[in-house]
Design a protein around this motif. Sequence first.
Motif, PDB file in Angstrom:
ATOM      1  N   ALA A   2       0.525  -1.296  -0.209  1.00  0.00           N
ATOM      2  CA  ALA A   2      -0.106  -0.013   0.151  1.00  0.00           C
ATOM      3  C   ALA A   2       0.777   1.325  -0.138  1.00  0.00           C
ATOM      4  O   ALA A   2       0.762   2.200  -0.286  1.00  0.00           O
ATOM      5  N   ALA A  10      -5.292   2.817  -0.139  1.00  0.00           N
ATOM      6  CA  ALA A  10      -6.236   1.262   0.787  1.00  0.00           C
ATOM      7  C   ALA A  10      -6.516   1.200  -0.004  1.00  0.00           C
ATOM      8  O   ALA A  10      -6.407   0.184   0.326  1.00  0.00           O
ATOM      9  N   LEU A  11      -7.917   2.364  -0.539  1.00  0.00           N
ATOM     10  CA  LEU A  11      -8.460   1.240  -1.032  1.00  0.00           C
ATOM     11  C   LEU A  11      -8.261  -0.473  -1.692  1.00  0.00           C
ATOM     12  O   LEU A  11      -8.495  -1.048  -1.402  1.00  0.00           O
ATOM     13  N   ALA A  13      -5.098  -1.691  -1.130  1.00  0.00           N
ATOM     14  CA  ALA A  13      -5.327  -2.524  -0.052  1.00  0.00           C
ATOM     15  C   ALA A  13      -6.238  -2.941   0.751  1.00  0.00           C
ATOM     16  O   ALA A  13      -6.541  -4.952   1.051  1.00  0.00           O
ATOM     17  N   LYS A  14      -7.162  -2.784   0.393  1.00  0.00           N
ATOM     18  CA  LYS A  14      -8.883  -3.236   1.257  1.00  0.00           C
ATOM     19  C   LYS A  14      -9.199  -3.940   0.419  1.00  0.00           C
ATOM     20  O   LYS A  14      -9.650  -4.843   0.826  1.00  0.00           O
ATOM     21  N   ALA A  15      -9.623  -4.070  -0.976  1.00  0.00           N
ATOM     22  CA  ALA A  15      -9.935  -4.654  -1.766  1.00  0.00           C
ATOM     23  C   ALA A  15      -8.963  -6.129  -1.893  1.00  0.00           C
ATOM     24  O   ALA A  15      -9.208  -7.505  -2.332  1.00  0.00           O
TER      25      ALA A  15
END
Length: 158
Positions: A2, A10-11, A13-15
């Motif tokens: 990330a 962040a998006l 990494a989250k996905a």
Amino acid sequence: MAGKGTPATALLAKAGVAHRVHTYEHGRGAAYGLEAVEALGIDAGSVFKTLVAEVDGTLTVGVVPVSAMLDLKALAAAVGGKRAKMADVAVAERTTGYVAGGISPLGQRKRLPTVVDASAEHLVTMFCSGGRRGLEIELAPADLARLAQATFARIATT
């Protein structure tokens, strides 16, 4: 992967999306995309800039190769509109949450209709801004389109 946190990284990494973060020292010039090409030693055809336009009064994002220009008529047609013009920089920054030259198609403050130039579809990976000047994200075009809820269309002109 990330990197230093931006909403875009962040998006990703989250996905759980496979991507690489590339950083370089940003100079004082305004040609941010071409600066990334030179600093990172990558092909200009795989580096894309994120531009915010107004289509019939609705802010809309166009993602085009740094070596090309956004065809405003084609962008309007791609989203079913009639007229397009470039958005005011201050409005684009306030709406996306990013500064000009660092606007990412991912993790924007407000999700905007997004169109990626069709030239990206054949690439294995493409580069786009990671949310600040000097930060590029490398990812598969299909992943970018999915996360940004974007469509592909011919919206670039040379």
